[in-house]
Design a protein around this motif. Structure first.
Motif, PDB file in Angstrom:
ATOM      1  N   ILE A  31      -1.381  -0.734  -2.752  1.00  0.00           N
ATOM      2  CA  ILE A  31      -0.630   0.171  -1.888  1.00  0.00           C
ATOM      3  C   ILE A  31      -1.177   0.060  -0.469  1.00  0.00           C
ATOM      4  O   ILE A  31      -2.395   0.066  -0.261  1.00  0.00           O
ATOM      5  CB  ILE A  31      -0.769   1.623  -2.384  1.00  0.00           C
ATOM      6  CG1 ILE A  31      -0.207   1.745  -3.799  1.00  0.00           C
ATOM      7  CG2 ILE A  31      -0.063   2.582  -1.449  1.00  0.00           C
ATOM      8  CD1 ILE A  31      -0.459   3.072  -4.436  1.00  0.00           C
TER       9      ILE A  31
ATOM     10  N   THR B 270      -5.726   1.216   2.832  1.00  0.00           N
ATOM     11  CA  THR B 270      -5.586   0.929   1.407  1.00  0.00           C
ATOM     12  C   THR B 270      -6.647   1.726   0.664  1.00  0.00           C
ATOM     13  O   THR B 270      -7.741   1.931   1.188  1.00  0.00           O
ATOM     14  CB  THR B 270      -5.772  -0.577   1.105  1.00  0.00           C
ATOM     15  OG1 THR B 270      -7.054  -0.981   1.583  1.00  0.00           O
ATOM     16  CG2 THR B 270      -4.701  -1.416   1.767  1.00  0.00           C
TER      17      THR B 270
ATOM     18  N   ASN C  57      -0.333  -1.482  -8.372  1.00  0.00           N
ATOM     19  CA  ASN C  57       0.593  -0.460  -8.825  1.00  0.00           C
ATOM     20  C   ASN C  57       2.009  -0.959  -9.020  1.00  0.00           C
ATOM     21  O   ASN C  57       2.708  -0.505  -9.893  1.00  0.00           O
ATOM     22  CB  ASN C  57       0.606   0.683  -7.807  1.00  0.00           C
ATOM     23  CG  ASN C  57      -0.735   1.369  -7.762  1.00  0.00           C
ATOM     24  OD1 ASN C  57      -1.716   0.829  -8.236  1.00  0.00           O
ATOM     25  ND2 ASN C  57      -0.780   2.544  -7.196  1.00  0.00           N
ATOM     26  N   ASN C  58       2.469  -1.907  -8.191  1.00  0.00           N
ATOM     27  CA  ASN C  58       3.849  -2.332  -8.322  1.00  0.00           C
ATOM     28  C   ASN C  58       3.940  -3.734  -8.922  1.00  0.00           C
ATOM     29  O   ASN C  58       2.943  -4.388  -9.171  1.00  0.00           O
ATOM     30  CB  ASN C  58       4.585  -2.229  -6.976  1.00  0.00           C
ATOM     31  CG  ASN C  58       3.840  -2.907  -5.854  1.00  0.00           C
ATOM     32  OD1 ASN C  58       2.870  -3.603  -6.107  1.00  0.00           O
ATOM     33  ND2 ASN C  58       4.275  -2.701  -4.644  1.00  0.00           N
TER      34      ASN C  58
END
Length: 137
Positions: free
Chosen positions: A10, A28, A3-4
């Motif tokens: 995450i 997670t 996601n990042n």
């Protein structure tokens, strides 16, 4: 999958303690695996259905059994203390994921730290409270 920008999935963290045990829990998104100290949760907890039920209790209560993988670093104490510490760590991580989970988990007692620990030994006694045998004559 990621996601990042740093390409990391995450992670939601929670720490649980019970007796002499400390469990650092990472949740997670995943398929419901439990990994404790690099070993599958079932074999680490000696395939005990009771310990597994305790560890998964917060997820089961919220109906999220197969939604998250649980990665745990557990140390100290025995299996009972570690299972209870994992339960508290998972519950705390679930509160970070969604603050609405807090009311449900709190009403079921999942967020309460069990403060019972071994009492220290006192001088003149054999254990914390056990006294030497009293002889009148």
């Amino acid at each position: 999958m990621s996601n990042n920008l740093n390409n990391h999935p995450i992670k939601y963290l929670g720490t649980g303690r019970r007796k002499r045990s400390i469990a650092r829990v990472q949740l997670t998104p995943g398929s419901g695996k439990l990994i404790i100290n690099g070993i599958s949760g079932e074999s680490y907890l000696q395939f005990s259905p009771n310990y597994l039920r305790i560890s998964f209790a917060p997820l089961t209560m919220l109906g999220l059994n197969k939604e998250y993988n649980i990665y745990v670093k557990a140390q100290g104490g025995g299996l009972t203390g570690q299972a209870d510490a994992i339960r508290l760590g998972v519950a705390r991580a679930l509160c970070i994921i969604n603050p609405e989970n807090r009311t449900i988990l709190k009403s079921e007692g999942m967020l309460t730290r069990d403060a019972r620990i071994k009492e220290r030994k006192k001088y003149g006694l054999r254990k914390a409270r056990k006294a030497p045998q009293y002889s009148k004559r």
